[in-house]
Motif scaffolding. Structure first.
Motif, PDB file in Angstrom:
ATOM      1  N   GLN A 117       3.285   8.363  -2.850  1.00  0.00           N
ATOM      2  CA  GLN A 117       4.431   9.236  -2.530  1.00  0.00           C
ATOM      3  C   GLN A 117       5.677   8.404  -2.245  1.00  0.00           C
ATOM      4  O   GLN A 117       6.755   8.675  -2.770  1.00  0.00           O
ATOM      5  CB  GLN A 117       4.102  10.099  -1.312  1.00  0.00           C
ATOM      6  CG  GLN A 117       5.294  10.868  -0.738  1.00  0.00           C
ATOM      7  CD  GLN A 117       5.544  10.553   0.735  1.00  0.00           C
ATOM      8  OE1 GLN A 117       4.625  10.556   1.551  1.00  0.00           O
ATOM      9  NE2 GLN A 117       6.785  10.291   1.099  1.00  0.00           N
ATOM     10  N   GLY A 118       5.523   7.393  -1.410  1.00  0.00           N
ATOM     11  CA  GLY A 118       6.666   6.572  -1.038  1.00  0.00           C
ATOM     12  C   GLY A 118       7.278   5.864  -2.231  1.00  0.00           C
ATOM     13  O   GLY A 118       8.502   5.783  -2.361  1.00  0.00           O
ATOM     14  N   LEU A 119       6.431   5.347  -3.097  1.00  0.00           N
ATOM     15  CA  LEU A 119       6.947   4.599  -4.245  1.00  0.00           C
ATOM     16  C   LEU A 119       7.660   5.520  -5.228  1.00  0.00           C
ATOM     17  O   LEU A 119       8.665   5.128  -5.829  1.00  0.00           O
ATOM     18  CB  LEU A 119       5.817   3.823  -4.917  1.00  0.00           C
ATOM     19  CG  LEU A 119       5.344   2.617  -4.076  1.00  0.00           C
ATOM     20  CD1 LEU A 119       4.029   2.069  -4.600  1.00  0.00           C
ATOM     21  CD2 LEU A 119       6.396   1.513  -4.056  1.00  0.00           C
ATOM     22  N   ILE A 120       7.176   6.742  -5.407  1.00  0.00           N
ATOM     23  CA  ILE A 120       7.909   7.623  -6.325  1.00  0.00           C
ATOM     24  C   ILE A 120       9.202   8.124  -5.672  1.00  0.00           C
ATOM     25  O   ILE A 120      10.178   8.399  -6.368  1.00  0.00           O
ATOM     26  CB  ILE A 120       7.051   8.779  -6.888  1.00  0.00           C
ATOM     27  CG1 ILE A 120       6.611   9.764  -5.828  1.00  0.00           C
ATOM     28  CG2 ILE A 120       5.871   8.254  -7.657  1.00  0.00           C
ATOM     29  CD1 ILE A 120       5.825  10.946  -6.422  1.00  0.00           C
ATOM     30  N   ASN A 121       9.225   8.204  -4.338  1.00  0.00           N
ATOM     31  CA  ASN A 121      10.484   8.528  -3.649  1.00  0.00           C
ATOM     32  C   ASN A 121      11.496   7.415  -3.869  1.00  0.00           C
ATOM     33  O   ASN A 121      12.679   7.668  -4.096  1.00  0.00           O
ATOM     34  CB  ASN A 121      10.251   8.694  -2.141  1.00  0.00           C
ATOM     35  CG  ASN A 121       9.422   9.911  -1.780  1.00  0.00           C
ATOM     36  OD1 ASN A 121       8.876   9.991  -0.685  1.00  0.00           O
ATOM     37  ND2 ASN A 121       9.318  10.873  -2.680  1.00  0.00           N
ATOM     38  N   ILE A 122      11.044   6.165  -3.774  1.00  0.00           N
ATOM     39  CA  ILE A 122      11.916   5.012  -4.011  1.00  0.00           C
ATOM     40  C   ILE A 122      12.428   5.043  -5.447  1.00  0.00           C
ATOM     41  O   ILE A 122      13.617   4.818  -5.714  1.00  0.00           O
ATOM     42  CB  ILE A 122      11.161   3.703  -3.711  1.00  0.00           C
ATOM     43  CG1 ILE A 122      11.037   3.509  -2.201  1.00  0.00           C
ATOM     44  CG2 ILE A 122      11.851   2.497  -4.350  1.00  0.00           C
ATOM     45  CD1 ILE A 122      10.123   2.385  -1.781  1.00  0.00           C
ATOM     46  N   ALA A 123      11.523   5.349  -6.381  1.00  0.00           N
ATOM     47  CA  ALA A 123      11.926   5.427  -7.788  1.00  0.00           C
ATOM     48  C   ALA A 123      13.038   6.452  -7.966  1.00  0.00           C
ATOM     49  O   ALA A 123      14.027   6.212  -8.671  1.00  0.00           O
ATOM     50  CB  ALA A 123      10.717   5.795  -8.658  1.00  0.00           C
ATOM     51  N   GLN A 124      12.887   7.602  -7.317  1.00  0.00           N
ATOM     52  CA  GLN A 124      13.886   8.659  -7.470  1.00  0.00           C
ATOM     53  C   GLN A 124      15.230   8.228  -6.880  1.00  0.00           C
ATOM     54  O   GLN A 124      16.282   8.446  -7.491  1.00  0.00           O
ATOM     55  CB  GLN A 124      13.399   9.930  -6.780  1.00  0.00           C
ATOM     56  CG  GLN A 124      14.290  11.140  -7.046  1.00  0.00           C
ATOM     57  CD  GLN A 124      13.763  12.420  -6.425  1.00  0.00           C
ATOM     58  OE1 GLN A 124      12.760  12.425  -5.735  1.00  0.00           O
ATOM     59  NE2 GLN A 124      14.455  13.511  -6.657  1.00  0.00           N
ATOM     60  N   HIS A 162       8.334  -4.953  -1.458  1.00  0.00           N
ATOM     61  CA  HIS A 162       7.707  -3.677  -1.145  1.00  0.00           C
ATOM     62  C   HIS A 162       7.071  -3.053  -2.392  1.00  0.00           C
ATOM     63  O   HIS A 162       5.911  -2.633  -2.377  1.00  0.00           O
ATOM     64  CB  HIS A 162       8.754  -2.729  -0.552  1.00  0.00           C
ATOM     65  CG  HIS A 162       8.213  -1.392  -0.206  1.00  0.00           C
ATOM     66  ND1 HIS A 162       7.631  -1.115   1.009  1.00  0.00           N
ATOM     67  CD2 HIS A 162       8.136  -0.239  -0.920  1.00  0.00           C
ATOM     68  CE1 HIS A 162       7.224   0.145   1.019  1.00  0.00           C
ATOM     69  NE2 HIS A 162       7.523   0.703  -0.136  1.00  0.00           N
ATOM     70  N   ILE A 163       7.837  -3.021  -3.481  1.00  0.00           N
ATOM     71  CA  ILE A 163       7.349  -2.392  -4.715  1.00  0.00           C
ATOM     72  C   ILE A 163       6.141  -3.142  -5.278  1.00  0.00           C
ATOM     73  O   ILE A 163       5.237  -2.557  -5.863  1.00  0.00           O
ATOM     74  CB  ILE A 163       8.491  -2.323  -5.747  1.00  0.00           C
ATOM     75  CG1 ILE A 163       9.545  -1.291  -5.286  1.00  0.00           C
ATOM     76  CG2 ILE A 163       7.979  -1.951  -7.132  1.00  0.00           C
ATOM     77  CD1 ILE A 163      10.836  -1.323  -6.089  1.00  0.00           C
ATOM     78  N   TYR A 164       6.124  -4.443  -5.089  1.00  0.00           N
ATOM     79  CA  TYR A 164       5.048  -5.242  -5.679  1.00  0.00           C
ATOM     80  C   TYR A 164       3.859  -5.481  -4.755  1.00  0.00           C
ATOM     81  O   TYR A 164       2.905  -6.146  -5.125  1.00  0.00           O
ATOM     82  CB  TYR A 164       5.606  -6.582  -6.187  1.00  0.00           C
ATOM     83  CG  TYR A 164       6.265  -6.424  -7.540  1.00  0.00           C
ATOM     84  CD1 TYR A 164       7.608  -6.109  -7.646  1.00  0.00           C
ATOM     85  CD2 TYR A 164       5.520  -6.544  -8.719  1.00  0.00           C
ATOM     86  CE1 TYR A 164       8.203  -5.928  -8.892  1.00  0.00           C
ATOM     87  CE2 TYR A 164       6.107  -6.367  -9.962  1.00  0.00           C
ATOM     88  CZ  TYR A 164       7.455  -6.056 -10.036  1.00  0.00           C
ATOM     89  OH  TYR A 164       8.041  -5.883 -11.268  1.00  0.00           O
ATOM     90  N   THR A 165       3.908  -4.904  -3.555  1.00  0.00           N
ATOM     91  CA  THR A 165       2.746  -5.017  -2.669  1.00  0.00           C
ATOM     92  C   THR A 165       1.623  -4.095  -3.127  1.00  0.00           C
ATOM     93  O   THR A 165       0.457  -4.327  -2.822  1.00  0.00           O
ATOM     94  CB  THR A 165       3.140  -4.661  -1.216  1.00  0.00           C
ATOM     95  OG1 THR A 165       4.308  -5.381  -0.858  1.00  0.00           O
ATOM     96  CG2 THR A 165       2.031  -5.006  -0.242  1.00  0.00           C
ATOM     97  N   CYS A 166       1.972  -3.068  -3.848  1.00  0.00           N
ATOM     98  CA  CYS A 166       0.970  -2.109  -4.312  1.00  0.00           C
ATOM     99  C   CYS A 166       0.039  -2.757  -5.326  1.00  0.00           C
ATOM    100  O   CYS A 166       0.489  -3.473  -6.219  1.00  0.00           O
ATOM    101  CB  CYS A 166       1.704  -0.920  -4.943  1.00  0.00           C
ATOM    102  SG  CYS A 166       0.678   0.216  -5.880  1.00  0.00           S
ATOM    103  N   THR A 167      -1.272  -2.497  -5.189  1.00  0.00           N
ATOM    104  CA  THR A 167      -2.240  -3.096  -6.112  1.00  0.00           C
ATOM    105  C   THR A 167      -2.367  -2.308  -7.420  1.00  0.00           C
ATOM    106  O   THR A 167      -3.143  -2.692  -8.290  1.00  0.00           O
ATOM    107  CB  THR A 167      -3.646  -3.170  -5.470  1.00  0.00           C
ATOM    108  OG1 THR A 167      -4.078  -1.831  -5.176  1.00  0.00           O
ATOM    109  CG2 THR A 167      -3.643  -3.999  -4.206  1.00  0.00           C
ATOM    110  N   THR A 170       4.615   6.347 -12.974  1.00  0.00           N
ATOM    111  CA  THR A 170       5.944   6.255 -12.373  1.00  0.00           C
ATOM    112  C   THR A 170       6.104   4.902 -11.677  1.00  0.00           C
ATOM    113  O   THR A 170       7.132   4.241 -11.795  1.00  0.00           O
ATOM    114  CB  THR A 170       6.178   7.392 -11.363  1.00  0.00           C
ATOM    115  OG1 THR A 170       5.972   8.644 -11.999  1.00  0.00           O
ATOM    116  CG2 THR A 170       7.593   7.352 -10.802  1.00  0.00           C
ATOM    117  N   ILE A 171       5.063   4.491 -10.956  1.00  0.00           N
ATOM    118  CA  ILE A 171       5.112   3.201 -10.250  1.00  0.00           C
ATOM    119  C   ILE A 171       5.240   2.055 -11.255  1.00  0.00           C
ATOM    120  O   ILE A 171       6.026   1.117 -11.056  1.00  0.00           O
ATOM    121  CB  ILE A 171       3.858   3.015  -9.370  1.00  0.00           C
ATOM    122  CG1 ILE A 171       3.854   4.055  -8.240  1.00  0.00           C
ATOM    123  CG2 ILE A 171       3.799   1.606  -8.786  1.00  0.00           C
ATOM    124  CD1 ILE A 171       2.552   4.135  -7.467  1.00  0.00           C
TER     125      ILE A 171
END
Lengths: 507, 416
Positions: free
Chosen positions: B51-58, B74-79, B99-100
Motif C-alpha cells: 500500500q505504501g509503495l503504491i501511494n509513493i508511486a502515485q 525506501h523503495i529498494y528495501t522491499c524484497t 506497480t512497485i
C-alpha cells in the motif's frame, strides 16, 4: 505544514528515532484519498509509533502542551482515520499489538490496539472460544471495532454486536490522564465494564469514533463466546479460490427467499423467538455477488444473468451451529416449521453451494473487501439499529429515494443491496444500505453525499430511526433536534474531556 | 514493460484494507506468524508495505512527492516478494507488485535509482554475464564427467548464476536426477547468461532486456523446446518477465515438476531411507509469482470491467504441490507445514536486490523465516532456490539453531 523541530525532538525522545518520522515519503502512506471520496485527506505532520501506554501518555501530554493535534489509527481503513485539520500528528498503534491475556474460565481476553482479527480469532478458536468479528477483514484492529468504529457481523443473531462485549478499558484521555473504566478502576480486574461507579461506555464512541475523538484506548477486555467449530480454520485450495467447509453434522447453512419483506421479517422474528440459529440475516445481493466472484468481469457475468437479483431480493440466511446432532435435528425442524409458516423456500442450489463451501462468511469474512472490487466507489448508509420491525420499515422505504439515482445511472442498479442483521435473538437489529458508484462518472464525488442526504431526508420525513450521525455539520444540525439535541451534548462532553481541543477535533 | 502511468487504476483503488500486510483469512493460525510483508513487519510504518509503495508511486507521478533523501533506499528495501500482490488480488483487481516494479523502473529512468550495489551488479552482468563478476568460463565448472548430456536434445538445463557459482551441488544433483530419470538434456555452456532477474527486479529494464534477448536467441538457435531449471528466481523470471519481452516458444519447467512427473511415470525410484522431519519453504518465484505473464492491454471501463477480459495472475496455480509430493515420496521424510506457506509463504529476504543493498534487513527477514521453521520442530528446512539457500543458511549460521537447510535436489539425489 511542518512540525516544529523542538516538538519533533520531544516526541522523538519518547519513542526513539526509529519510531517517528516526518519524511514526506513516510507521510504519503497516511494521506492518500480513499477511492470512495474525491477529497484528499489532510496530511499529518508526523507519524509516531508508540510501544506502550506510558509512551502514548507522554505523547499526548506533549501535544497538549504545544497545542498539537493528534489522532490514533491502526489500519486506517475508514475515512475517519485521517486528521480533520492540518497540524495533526498520527499515532500509529501497530507496535502495541499484544494479546495480554486469554482467560478461558471467565471468558474474556485483554488486548492492545494493534491486535488484528486475523491474529485473535484463530488464537481463540484453538481454545474453543470466539467473538463477533466485525465484517471488515482479517487485517483490521479488534480494539477499534469494539470501541471507536464498532462494526457489525453476520453472527450477531445468536450473540451480539462488538461493542456489547466491551468490558474493562484503559483509556488515555485527551489531556493525557490515564483512566481505567469498569471493574478495572477498582483494581477488581477486567471482567465488568460498568462498575462500581458510573459507566462511561456510552461515551466510548465519542462524536463518531475517531471523528471528534476523546483520546486513545490502549487496552480493552472483551467478553468471549464459545466456539462450536474446529480449532483451526479448515481451508482447502489456493487463493482466491479457498474453500472453507465446516462439519455438516453440527454446522448447516440455509438460504431462503420470501415473496414479501413482511414475510421475511416475520420469519426473522420467529427464529429469534425460538432462540435457534447462530447467524440469521437478510444480506445484500450485489455484495453477495461480489463476494462470490473473483474478478469484476466475473461479477458482471453473474450480475447480468439476473440470478442474484431474482433469488436474493428478499433472502434470509440462516446458519445453525450446534453442539450435537440431536441439537441440530431439533433446530432444523423448528426452522423448517417457521419457514413453512412464513412462506419461504430455499434459493437456487448454486447459491447455497457457494456458502456451504465458504463458511468463512461466518468466521472472519476474509474476502469482505471484494465489495470494493468494482473500482472502489462505494458507501454505506443508514447504519442504525432498532427493532427488527422498524428496520424493515426503513428498508421498505428505500425505493422512494434510491430509484432516482439508479435511473440517472449514478449508482449500480441494485435496489435490494441492503442488509438487516438482528442481534441477541431479535432483541435489536442493524440495517445497512450499500450503494456502489463508478469513479469514472463526471462529478462522482458528489454522489455519496447526495445519496446519503436523500436517505436521511426520507428517514426524517417518515420519522425513522435509521441514520448514523454524519460527519457533516449541516446534517448534524438537521438531525440533532430530532434526537434530543445529541450534537449539543456531544460537543459539551468533547469540551469537558478535551479542553485544549487537540484530540482530532471536528473541523 | 508497462510504464508507471499504466498503473494509476491500481494506485487510486487502494482503500487501506491492510490485506497486503497480513495473512489471508483462511490461512490464519494465531498471533504469531500473521504478518506477511517483511518490510512492514520490520519497520511498521504503512509506507513500508505494498500500500505504501503504491501511494509513493502515485505521489511521485502527480508531482506531489519529490526525490528526497532516503526515498530511493525506501523503495529498494522491499524484497519484491509479491505477498502484497497476491493477497490484494485475493479481493481486488489491482497490480500491486507490477506497480512497485514500474516505480523502480521509473526511478532508474529518472536517474535516481537503483542502489549503487545494483548498478554494480548490472555492470558485472554486462561484463561477465553473471551477477557475481566471476569469470564466465567458470560457469559450468559444476559439470563433471559423470553427467550425461545429449547434444541433440531439445531440453536444456538452465542452471543460473547462483547455482553455478555459489551452489554447484544443486546443478550436479539436478543433472544426476535428470540422468537417473532418463531425461535427455543439454546445457548452453558459454551461451547461458544471467536470466536477468536481479536486473528486472531492481528496475534496470534495459540491462535485463539484453540478457533476456541473448538467452532467447540462444534457445532459439539450439531449437530448445523445454527449459528446466532448479532455481526459483530463474523459473519465475522466465515465466513472469520473459513474456513481456517476447513470445516464448518453449515451455519452462522447474525441477520439482520434472521429478514429480518422473515419479508418477515410474522413471525414478527413491529407495534410500532418509528419516527426518522437514518443513518446506515456498520460494516466491516458484510459488505465488510463478504463473505465466500474459500481456493485457485494453480499457478499464465502468465499475472495473476490463475490456477485453484480463487473465489475472493471482497465485492460484503456483508450484506448491510438486515439491510437497516429491518430499512425501522420499522414504523416511515427514513434512510439517509452516503457518505461512504456499501462496502466503513469508519471504526468505533474498529477493529484489535486498541482500546486495541491505544485507542487515535481508538477514533479519531470513531469521524470521528460520524462527518460523524452528517452530514446527522440523530438523531441516527444504526449498528449491539457491537464493533462498544462501540467505537462509546465513541466518542459520548466525544463531544457535541446529536446523539444517537442504535443497530438494540434494534430498532426492541422496534417496536415489
Amino acid at each position: 505544514m511542518t512540525l516544529a523541530k523542538h516538538i519533533y525532538q520531544m516526541l522523538e525522545s519518547v519513542v526513539g528515532p526509529e519510531y517517528i518520522s516526518d519524511r514526506e515519503y513516510i507521510l504519503s502512506a497516511y494521506r492518500r484519498p480513499m477511492p470512495q471520496i474525491d477529497k484528499k485527506p489532510v496530511s499529518p505532520q508526523a507519524v509516531i509509533l508508540p510501544g506502550c501506554t506510558e509512551e502514548v501518555q507522554a505523547i499526548v501530554r506533549i501535544c497538549n502542551r504545544f497545542h498539537t493535534k493528534y489522532i490514533a489509527t491502526v489500519t486506517s481503513l475508514m475515512p475517519m482515520a485521517f486528521p480533520s485539520e492540518p497540524g495533526t500528528v498520527i499515532l500509529h498503534m501497530k507496535r502495541m499489538n499484544k494479546i495480554l491475556e486469554i482467560n478461558e474460565e471467565d471468558r474474556y481476553t485483554i488486548i492492545e490496539p494493534g491486535v488484528r482479527h486475523g491474529q485473535l480469532k484463530p488464537e481463540l478458536m484453538k481454545r474453543g472460544l470466539s467473538y463477533p468479528v466485525a465484517s471488515v477483514g482479517p487485517g483490521a484492529s479488534v480494539l477499534a471495532n469494539f470501541t471507536s468504529t464498532s462494526g457489525d457481523h453476520h453472527v450477531q443473531h445468536g450473540t451480539s454486536r462488538t461493542n456489547r462485549y466491551l468490558l474493562g478499558l484503559e483509556w488515555v484521555l485527551p489531556t493525557g490522564e490515564i483512566l481505567k473504566v469498569g471493574s478495572l478502576a477498582s483494581d477488581a480486574g477486567w471482567f465488568c465494564p460498568d462498575g462500581p461507579g458510573p459507566s462511561l461506555r456510552g461515551l466510548v464512541k465519542g462524536w463518531g469514533g475517531q471523528w471528534g475523538s476523546l483520546g486513545i484506548f490502549t487496552k480493552i477486555a472483551i467478553g468471549l463466546d464459545p466456539w462450536k467449530g474446529p480449532k483451526v480454520m479448515p481451508a482447502e485450495g489456493h487463493s482466491p479460490s479457498f474453500k472453507v467447509r465446516l462439519p455438516q453434522d453440527c454446522h448447516r447453512m440455509f438460504i431462503f427467499k420470501f415473496p414479501t419483506l413482511d414475510k421475511l421479517r416475520d420469519a426473522m422474528i420467529e427464529i429469534g423467538k425460538a432462540e435457534i440459529g447462530h447467524a440469521v440475516l437478510k444480506f445484500f445481493n450485489a455484495t453477495a455477488a461480489l463476494l462470490a466472484t473473483e474478478s469484476a468481469n466475473d461479477f458482471w457475468e453473474l450480475w447480468n444473468s439476473g440470478l442474484f437479483q431474482r433469488e436474493l431480493a428478499r433472502p434470509l440466511y440462516v446458519y445453525l451451529a450446534t453442539w450435537s446432532r440431536e441439537e441440530m435435528a431439533y433446530e432444523e425442524n423448528v426452522l423448517k416449521d417457521i419457514i413453512e409458516e412464513t412462506g419461504g423456500e430455499e434459493v437456487d442450489e448454486s447459491i447455497r453451494r457457494i456458502y456451504k463451501d465458504n463458511m468463512d462468511f461466518f468466521i472472519v469474512v476474509g474476502f469482505l473487501q471484494r465489495t470494493l472490487r468494482l473500482g472502489g466507489g462505494w458507501s454505506p448508509t443508514k447504519l442504525s439499529g432498532d427493532s427488527i420491525s422498524h428496520m424493515f420499515e426503513v428498508g421498505k422505504a428505500i425505493p422512494e429515494f434510491m430509484g432516482e439515482f439508479i435511473e440517472k445511472g449514478l449508482i449500480l442498479n441494485a435496489p435490494d443491496n441492503w442488509q438487516i442483521i438482528p442481534m441477541e435473538y431479535g432483541h435489536l437489529a442493524h440495517i445497512e444500505l450499500l450503494f456502489l458508484f463508478d469513479r469514472g462518472l463526471p462529478n462522482w464525488g458528489a454522489i455519496p453525499l447526495a445519496f446519503m442526504k436523500k436517505s436521511a431526508e426520507t428517514d426524517i420525513r417518515h420519522g425513522y430511526h435509521a441514520s448514523m450521525p454524519p460527519n457533516s455539520q449541516s446534517l448534524m444540525e438537521q438531525l440533532g433536534p430530532l434526537y434530543s439535541n445529541y450534537h449539543v451534548w456531544a460537543m459539551k462532553i468533547k469540551e469537558a474531556f478535551d479542553p485544549n481541543m487537540v484530540s482530532n477535533p471536528l473541523p | 514493460m508497462d510504464a508507471l502511468e499504466n498503473y494509476v487504476y491500481t494506485m487510486v483503488s487502494c482503500n487501506h484494507c491492510g490485506q497486503c500486510k497480513w495473512i489471508l483469512g483462511p490461512k490464519m493460525r494465531g498471533w504469531k506468524y500473521a504478518e506477511i510483508c517483511p518490510i512492514h513487519s520490520r519497520y511498521h510504518f504503512d509506507a513500508y508495505s505494498g500500500q505504501g509503495l503504491i501511494n509513493i508511486a502515485q505521489e511521485l507521478l502527480e508531482g506531489e512527492l519529490k526525490y528526497e533523501d532516503g526515498l530511493i533506499e525506501h523503495i529498494y528495501t522491499c524484497t519484491t516478494c509479491g505477498a502484497c500482490d497476491i493477497n490484494c488480488k485475493s479481493i481486488r483487481d489491482m497490480e500491486v507488485l507490477d506497480t512497485i516494479l514500474a516505480l523502480r523502473a521509473r526511478c532508474v529512468e529518472d536517474g535516481q535509482g537503483p542502489m549503487p550495489e545494483h548498478k554494480e551488479c548490472a555492470r558485472l552482468v554486462e561484463k561477465d554475464h553473471n551477477i557475481y563478476g566471476r569469470p564466465h568460463e567458470q560457469r559450468f565448472d559444476w559439470l563433471s564427467r559423470d553427467v550425461q548430456l545429449s547434444e541433440e536434445a531439445r531440453v536444456v538445463y538452465f542452471a543460473g548464476c547462483a547455482t553455478s557459482y555459489l551452489h554447484p551441488e544443486i546443478a550436479h544433483n539436478t543433472a544426476r536426477i535428470l540422468n537417473a530419470g532418463g531425461m535427455e538434456f543439454k546445457v548452453m555452456h558459454a551461451g547461458e547468461f544471467c536470466c536477468g532477474a536481479p536486473l528486472w527486479r531492481t528496475g534496470q529494464i534495459e540491462a535485463s532486456e539484453k540478457v533476456v534477448r541473448h538467452n532467447l536467441e540462444t534457445f532459439r538457435s539450439q531449437g530448445i523446446k523445454t527449459v528446466i531449471t532448479s532455481c526459483a528466481e530463474c523459473y519465475g523470471t522466465f515465466r513472469g518477465f520473459y513474456p513481456r519481452i517476447a513470445e516464448l516458444d518453449f515451455e519452462v519447467l522447474h525441477i520439482t515438476k520434472v521429478i514429480q512427473r518422473m515419479l508418477k511415470e515410474g522413471r525414478l525410484n527413491l529407495r534410500k531411507n532418509l528419516p527426518m522431519k522437514v518443513t518446506y519453504h515456498d520460494p516466491c518465484l516458484l510459488g505465488r509469482l510463478s504463473e505465466p505473464y500474459i500481456p493485457w492491454s485494453g480499457q478499464i471501463k465502468a465499475f472495473g470491467y476490463h475490456d477485453p477480459p484480463k487473465l489475472w495472475r493471482r497465485g492460484t496455480n503456483g508450484v506448491y504441490e510438486a515439491p510437497r509430493e516429491v518430499l512425501k515420496a522420499i522414504p523416511g521424510v515427514v513434512l510439517i507445514e509452516m503457518t505461512r506457506n504456499e501462496e502466503n509463504a513469508f519471504c526468505c529476504g533474498a529477493g529484489g536486490g535486498v541482500p546486495m543493498a541491505f544485507p542487515d534487513f535481508a538477514l533479519w527477514t531470513a531469521l524470521e523465516r528460520i524462527d518460523e521453521a524452528r517452530s514446527t520442530n522440523a530438523q531441516a528446512i527444504v526449498s528449491c532456490c539457491p537464493f533462498c539457500e544462501s540467505n537462509l543458511e546465513k541466518a542459520i549460521g548466525t544463531g544457535n539453531s541446529t536446523i539444517r537447510y537442504y535443497d530438494l535436489t540434494e534430498l532426492v539425489s541422496n534417496a536415489l
